[in-house]
Design a protein around this motif. Sequence first.
Motif, PDB file in Angstrom:
ATOM      1  N   LYS A 295       0.828  -1.212   0.000  1.00  0.00           N
ATOM      2  CA  LYS A 295       0.000   0.000   0.000  1.00  0.00           C
ATOM      3  C   LYS A 295       0.861   1.260   0.000  1.00  0.00           C
ATOM      4  O   LYS A 295       0.456   2.297  -0.505  1.00  0.00           O
ATOM      5  N   LYS A 296       2.070   1.149   0.600  1.00  0.00           N
ATOM      6  CA  LYS A 296       2.942   2.322   0.710  1.00  0.00           C
ATOM      7  C   LYS A 296       4.394   1.886   0.762  1.00  0.00           C
ATOM      8  O   LYS A 296       4.706   0.744   1.109  1.00  0.00           O
ATOM      9  N   VAL A 297       5.276   2.808   0.399  1.00  0.00           N
ATOM     10  CA  VAL A 297       6.711   2.625   0.502  1.00  0.00           C
ATOM     11  C   VAL A 297       7.304   3.947   0.969  1.00  0.00           C
ATOM     12  O   VAL A 297       6.685   5.004   0.829  1.00  0.00           O
ATOM     13  N   THR A 298       8.503   3.877   1.520  1.00  0.00           N
ATOM     14  CA  THR A 298       9.229   5.100   1.851  1.00  0.00           C
ATOM     15  C   THR A 298      10.262   5.316   0.758  1.00  0.00           C
ATOM     16  O   THR A 298      11.080   4.447   0.498  1.00  0.00           O
ATOM     17  N   LEU A 299      10.178   6.475   0.129  1.00  0.00           N
ATOM     18  CA  LEU A 299      11.090   6.834  -0.947  1.00  0.00           C
ATOM     19  C   LEU A 299      12.233   7.639  -0.344  1.00  0.00           C
ATOM     20  O   LEU A 299      12.003   8.575   0.430  1.00  0.00           O
TER      21      LEU A 299
ATOM     22  N   VAL B   1       6.992   9.185   2.486  1.00  0.00           N
ATOM     23  CA  VAL B   1       6.109   8.026   2.378  1.00  0.00           C
ATOM     24  C   VAL B   1       5.224   8.244   1.154  1.00  0.00           C
ATOM     25  O   VAL B   1       4.615   9.302   0.990  1.00  0.00           O
ATOM     26  N   MET B   2       5.181   7.219   0.284  1.00  0.00           N
ATOM     27  CA  MET B   2       4.421   7.294  -0.958  1.00  0.00           C
ATOM     28  C   MET B   2       3.351   6.207  -0.954  1.00  0.00           C
ATOM     29  O   MET B   2       3.654   5.037  -0.699  1.00  0.00           O
ATOM     30  N   GLU B   3       2.112   6.607  -1.241  1.00  0.00           N
ATOM     31  CA  GLU B   3       1.034   5.637  -1.381  1.00  0.00           C
ATOM     32  C   GLU B   3       1.060   5.066  -2.790  1.00  0.00           C
ATOM     33  O   GLU B   3       1.171   5.811  -3.763  1.00  0.00           O
ATOM     34  N   ILE B   4       0.965   3.759  -2.894  1.00  0.00           N
ATOM     35  CA  ILE B   4       0.990   3.100  -4.198  1.00  0.00           C
ATOM     36  C   ILE B   4      -0.434   3.007  -4.736  1.00  0.00           C
ATOM     37  O   ILE B   4      -1.326   2.464  -4.086  1.00  0.00           O
ATOM     38  N   GLU B   5      -0.612   3.547  -5.928  1.00  0.00           N
ATOM     39  CA  GLU B   5      -1.909   3.484  -6.593  1.00  0.00           C
ATOM     40  C   GLU B   5      -2.034   2.205  -7.417  1.00  0.00           C
ATOM     41  O   GLU B   5      -3.080   1.562  -7.435  1.00  0.00           O
ATOM     42  N   SER B   6      -0.943   1.845  -8.101  1.00  0.00           N
ATOM     43  CA  SER B   6      -0.972   0.618  -8.897  1.00  0.00           C
ATOM     44  C   SER B   6       0.442   0.099  -9.127  1.00  0.00           C
ATOM     45  O   SER B   6       1.411   0.855  -9.034  1.00  0.00           O
ATOM     46  N   ALA B   7       0.503  -1.189  -9.414  1.00  0.00           N
ATOM     47  CA  ALA B   7       1.775  -1.839  -9.731  1.00  0.00           C
ATOM     48  C   ALA B   7       1.519  -2.829 -10.857  1.00  0.00           C
ATOM     49  O   ALA B   7       0.544  -3.572 -10.836  1.00  0.00           O
ATOM     50  N   LYS B   8       2.398  -2.786 -11.851  1.00  0.00           N
ATOM     51  CA  LYS B   8       2.334  -3.762 -12.938  1.00  0.00           C
ATOM     52  C   LYS B   8       3.764  -4.146 -13.291  1.00  0.00           C
ATOM     53  O   LYS B   8       4.714  -3.545 -12.788  1.00  0.00           O
ATOM     54  N   PHE B   9       3.908  -5.134 -14.137  1.00  0.00           N
ATOM     55  CA  PHE B   9       5.228  -5.677 -14.409  1.00  0.00           C
ATOM     56  C   PHE B   9       5.562  -5.580 -15.885  1.00  0.00           C
ATOM     57  O   PHE B   9       4.699  -5.784 -16.740  1.00  0.00           O
ATOM     58  N   PHE B  10       6.821  -5.265 -16.160  1.00  0.00           N
ATOM     59  CA  PHE B  10       7.313  -5.173 -17.526  1.00  0.00           C
ATOM     60  C   PHE B  10       8.740  -5.695 -17.541  1.00  0.00           C
ATOM     61  O   PHE B  10       9.620  -5.118 -16.909  1.00  0.00           O
ATOM     62  N   LYS B  11       8.941  -6.832 -18.229  1.00  0.00           N
ATOM     63  CA  LYS B  11      10.242  -7.498 -18.259  1.00  0.00           C
ATOM     64  C   LYS B  11      10.702  -7.760 -16.827  1.00  0.00           C
ATOM     65  O   LYS B  11       9.986  -8.357 -16.055  1.00  0.00           O
ATOM     66  N   ASN B  12      11.881  -7.271 -16.437  1.00  0.00           N
ATOM     67  CA  ASN B  12      12.371  -7.511 -15.070  1.00  0.00           C
ATOM     68  C   ASN B  12      12.096  -6.326 -14.148  1.00  0.00           C
ATOM     69  O   ASN B  12      12.651  -6.251 -13.062  1.00  0.00           O
ATOM     70  N   LEU B  13      11.218  -5.410 -14.574  1.00  0.00           N
ATOM     71  CA  LEU B  13      10.941  -4.199 -13.796  1.00  0.00           C
ATOM     72  C   LEU B  13       9.511  -4.183 -13.276  1.00  0.00           C
ATOM     73  O   LEU B  13       8.627  -4.863 -13.798  1.00  0.00           O
ATOM     74  N   VAL B  14       9.295  -3.351 -12.264  1.00  0.00           N
ATOM     75  CA  VAL B  14       7.963  -3.084 -11.744  1.00  0.00           C
ATOM     76  C   VAL B  14       7.633  -1.646 -12.144  1.00  0.00           C
ATOM     77  O   VAL B  14       8.464  -0.746 -11.976  1.00  0.00           O
ATOM     78  N   ILE B  15       6.442  -1.444 -12.682  1.00  0.00           N
ATOM     79  CA  ILE B  15       5.990  -0.100 -13.031  1.00  0.00           C
ATOM     80  C   ILE B  15       5.042   0.340 -11.925  1.00  0.00           C
ATOM     81  O   ILE B  15       3.989  -0.259 -11.725  1.00  0.00           O
ATOM     82  N   LEU B  16       5.446   1.384 -11.178  1.00  0.00           N
ATOM     83  CA  LEU B  16       4.642   1.876 -10.058  1.00  0.00           C
ATOM     84  C   LEU B  16       4.009   3.213 -10.388  1.00  0.00           C
ATOM     85  O   LEU B  16       4.618   4.064 -11.041  1.00  0.00           O
TER      86      LEU B  16
END
Length: 171
Positions: free
Chosen positions: A37-41, A49-64
Amino acid sequence: MKQTEFQVGAITTTHGIRGEVKVFPTTDEPEKFKKLKKVTLRKDKLEQVMEIESAKFFKNLVILKFKGYDNINDVERFAKATLWIGREDAVPLEEGEYYRGDLVDMEVFDENGTKLGILTDIMETGANDVYVVTREGAKELLLPSIPECILDVDVDGNKMTVHVLDGLLDL
């Protein structure tokens, strides 16, 4: 000593124009980002502190996508930032499991109770991790993280008991 925070990724660059960022995951299980739900940047002196709206995957990366950041201009400054979670947000451990960060600086003893040194690093080899034990007045000891070698891990007591396989001390 138990680690209170874990780095889960590092932002490499932006992704598109809608405020998404590309994240190189530094965790064994990148799919964890779907549940966060959140991470500290952290970057330089910035800690937020950043709230995550969405996460998806592309190759070996995560798109946040972070909540409230809807434009590439809002997130460009986050390039090269690291992302952290608190221990309470980490995936729960099963019986006999432990976090790698809890092992660093742990005292390592053989099965006879002789102190071998301090675990100072963990190398990922693909097959299994290798624990680097720094010894006083001797070469580093490399121990494979396999049941035949690692007999007991006491995170609370900051102590690991190991069996040194024949020949490992000669390397």
